[in-house]
Design an enzyme around this catalytic site. Sequence first.
Site, PDB file in Angstrom:
ATOM      1  N   ASP A  62      -2.814  -1.536  -2.046  1.00 23.77           N
ATOM      2  CA  ASP A  62      -3.812  -2.231  -2.856  1.00 23.77           C
ATOM      3  C   ASP A  62      -4.345  -1.355  -3.989  1.00 23.77           C
ATOM      4  O   ASP A  62      -4.561  -1.826  -5.104  1.00 23.77           O
ATOM      5  CB  ASP A  62      -4.974  -2.691  -1.968  1.00 23.77           C
ATOM      6  N   GLY A  63      -4.558  -0.061  -3.704  1.00 22.18           N
ATOM      7  CA  GLY A  63      -5.043   0.847  -4.742  1.00 22.18           C
ATOM      8  C   GLY A  63      -4.038   0.990  -5.871  1.00 22.18           C
ATOM      9  O   GLY A  63      -4.410   1.059  -7.049  1.00 22.18           O
ATOM     10  N   ASN A 137     -12.486  -5.090  -9.769  1.00 26.20           N
ATOM     11  CA  ASN A 137     -13.181  -5.247  -8.495  1.00 26.20           C
ATOM     12  C   ASN A 137     -14.697  -5.296  -8.653  1.00 26.20           C
ATOM     13  O   ASN A 137     -15.332  -6.272  -8.280  1.00 26.20           O
ATOM     14  CB  ASN A 137     -12.830  -4.098  -7.543  1.00 26.20           C
ATOM     15  N   ASP A 138     -15.266  -4.209  -9.189  1.00 33.18           N
ATOM     16  CA  ASP A 138     -16.726  -4.130  -9.174  1.00 33.18           C
ATOM     17  C   ASP A 138     -17.251  -3.083 -10.143  1.00 33.18           C
ATOM     18  O   ASP A 138     -16.536  -2.174 -10.582  1.00 33.18           O
ATOM     19  CB  ASP A 138     -17.248  -3.823  -7.766  1.00 33.18           C
ATOM     20  N   ASP A 167     -29.956   3.082  -2.611  1.00 32.93           N
ATOM     21  CA  ASP A 167     -28.849   3.932  -3.039  1.00 32.93           C
ATOM     22  C   ASP A 167     -28.046   3.327  -4.178  1.00 32.93           C
ATOM     23  O   ASP A 167     -27.038   3.900  -4.603  1.00 32.93           O
ATOM     24  CB  ASP A 167     -27.918   4.208  -1.852  1.00 32.93           C
ATOM     25  N   THR A 178     -14.303  -8.427  -1.287  1.00 31.11           N
ATOM     26  CA  THR A 178     -13.875  -7.926   0.025  1.00 31.11           C
ATOM     27  C   THR A 178     -13.800  -6.404   0.056  1.00 31.11           C
ATOM     28  O   THR A 178     -13.276  -5.833   1.018  1.00 31.11           O
ATOM     29  CB  THR A 178     -12.498  -8.512   0.395  1.00 31.11           C
ATOM     30  N   ALA A 179     -14.318  -5.746  -0.987  1.00 31.64           N
ATOM     31  CA  ALA A 179     -14.297  -4.282  -1.051  1.00 31.64           C
ATOM     32  C   ALA A 179     -15.702  -3.736  -0.802  1.00 31.64           C
ATOM     33  O   ALA A 179     -16.311  -4.016   0.221  1.00 31.64           O
ATOM     34  CB  ALA A 179     -13.709  -3.839  -2.390  1.00 31.64           C
ATOM     35  N   LEU A 182     -18.496  -6.097   0.300  1.00 31.65           N
ATOM     36  CA  LEU A 182     -18.476  -6.499   1.707  1.00 31.65           C
ATOM     37  C   LEU A 182     -19.137  -5.439   2.577  1.00 31.65           C
ATOM     38  O   LEU A 182     -19.918  -5.747   3.485  1.00 31.65           O
ATOM     39  CB  LEU A 182     -17.038  -6.740   2.155  1.00 31.65           C
ATOM     40  N   SER A 183     -18.852  -4.175   2.298  1.00 33.77           N
ATOM     41  CA  SER A 183     -19.456  -3.078   3.054  1.00 33.77           C
ATOM     42  C   SER A 183     -20.966  -3.026   2.883  1.00 33.77           C
ATOM     43  O   SER A 183     -21.691  -2.579   3.773  1.00 33.77           O
ATOM     44  CB  SER A 183     -18.854  -1.742   2.614  1.00 33.77           C
TER      45      SER A 183
END
Length: 293
Positions: A62-63, A137-138, A167, A178-179, A182-183
């Site tokens: 994926d990376g 992604n973000d 933080d 989903t990256a 999600l965490s």
Amino acid sequence: MTRVGRSVLLVVNRRKPDAVGAADRVRELISAHGTLVGETDTEREDAAAAEGAELVVVLGGDGTLLSQARRFADLGVPLLGVNLGKLGFMAEFDLEAFERSAPELLGGGALSVREHRRLTAEVRRGRSVVYSGVGLNDAVVTAGPPFRLIELSLSIAGGPGAKVNGDGLVVSTPTGSTAYNLSAGGPIIEPGVDALAIAAIAAHTLAFRPIVVDGSTPIELRVLRANEANGEGTALVLDGRRVCGLRTGDVVRIGRDEAPVRFVTNPGRDYWATVMDKLHWAAAPRLRDGSEG
């Protein structure tokens, strides 16, 4: 004799032994059903290798697919990921599935393609723009060393800013939901939805909950208190890459990029089944053998 089929660029992540090992077989399949117009590795950053290609096949995880999406996104050429990494969430084909589908994928038939929207991020310092970039992604404002709480003001569509201590904040696309999102407790958003998710990272309050806004909504993060430590400290991070240090008073503006990334999807794979299989979403609790619920 004129070869019928797609013109394909092959990208190999040579840091992954499995990708290197699979490259010979993938070359054979491309030559059998299409035309291999070039091959490159992931160490290069220029997009010139894709000139004349109708499809970019990426061997890695994926990376790897994420980095090559950044590399080739502006060309509009669809990318097909063959997963030879760990998770295989974005890279929808394993080698077996690629072999099975090679005649259709490489032979010029219709491709199943999904467009993934990107986001833009701009850092303003006073009257100057000190950074501008694009992420798939973000965009994350993260506290950084010495890891004290930072304070941010969040403005949505020009409205009054809600303040959050913690933080940092994650603003993610559906692809990135989903990256890190999600965490951080953010929601999973189906890839076709035109939306952005906003989630706080370890907010020092129970009241700040993740939200979802329309993808066209302008978002502004004002840094009210930053960690400034020898050029490190608080920073803007795009797709996992630290791209700009932030100071107290800086403003990060986030919006929608109008040029999507195009990924070839696996018709034999269902998105929500993948979420359950790869991320164990909605997995039932594990019970002791022989026990009853």
